[in-house]
Motif scaffolding. Structure first.
Motif, PDB file in Angstrom:
ATOM      1  N   PRO A  50      29.289  22.439  35.898  1.00  0.00           N
ATOM      2  CA  PRO A  50      30.193  22.646  35.275  1.00  0.00           C
ATOM      3  C   PRO A  50      29.919  24.495  34.477  1.00  0.00           C
ATOM      4  O   PRO A  50      29.586  24.707  34.027  1.00  0.00           O
ATOM      5  N   GLU A  62      38.117  19.459  28.882  1.00  0.00           N
ATOM      6  CA  GLU A  62      36.596  19.724  29.195  1.00  0.00           C
ATOM      7  C   GLU A  62      36.126  18.322  29.474  1.00  0.00           C
ATOM      8  O   GLU A  62      35.162  18.172  29.988  1.00  0.00           O
ATOM      9  N   GLU A  63      37.270  17.511  28.714  1.00  0.00           N
ATOM     10  CA  GLU A  63      36.754  15.923  29.159  1.00  0.00           C
ATOM     11  C   GLU A  63      36.909  15.640  30.601  1.00  0.00           C
ATOM     12  O   GLU A  63      36.418  14.451  30.551  1.00  0.00           O
ATOM     13  N   LYS A  66      33.598  16.451  31.872  1.00  0.00           N
ATOM     14  CA  LYS A  66      32.661  15.696  31.698  1.00  0.00           C
ATOM     15  C   LYS A  66      32.600  14.554  32.378  1.00  0.00           C
ATOM     16  O   LYS A  66      31.549  14.482  33.150  1.00  0.00           O
ATOM     17  N   ASP A  70      29.617  13.208  35.335  1.00  0.00           N
ATOM     18  CA  ASP A  70      29.102  12.090  35.184  1.00  0.00           C
ATOM     19  C   ASP A  70      29.418  11.316  36.174  1.00  0.00           C
ATOM     20  O   ASP A  70      28.791  10.226  36.354  1.00  0.00           O
TER      21      ASP A  70
END
Length: 116
Positions: A50, A62-63, A66, A70
């Motif tokens: 990342p 950014e989400e 992530k 994940d």
């Protein structure tokens, strides 16, 4: 038959993997071409790291970065994504005299994805 990429890639990511593969082939060619000049050429292939590149190159939030991290972390043998610092340490090693007998390699900094 060995699978090259266990992390599914599509669209822009697929293009980046293809370009990365081409860079590795160039590195191997340059190794042979530059050996008489005592120039060492190696390639570093990072895994899921990342970084701002996801936002800048792919336009991800950014989400989204992530969520992607994940979603693939379960496929990484070390069970986590890497860091920019870990990639930098590998590059620093390859650029140093500590790796004076290393040339023509592709070093994966991917938590074991390619090897397992």
């Amino acid at each position: 038959m060995r699978r090259l990429f266990r992390v599914p890639v599509t669209g822009t990511q697929r293009l980046q993997r293809i370009q990365s593969g081409r860079a590795v082939l160039r590195a191997r060619t340059f190794t042979a071409d530059l050996k008489d000049r005592k120039v060492r050429v190696n390639a570093v292939s990072p895994g899921v790291i990342p970084s701002p590149g996801y936002r800048n190159s792919l336009g991800w939030t950014e989400e989204q970065v992530k969520q992607y991290a994940d979603s693939v972390v379960g496929q990484i043998p070390l069970g986590r994504t890497g860091t920019l610092d870990e990639v930098a340490k590998v590059v620093s090693f390859l650029a140093s005299d500590e790796s004076s007998y290393v040339t023509g390699i592709e070093l994966f900094v991917d938590g074991g994805v390619f090897q397992v």
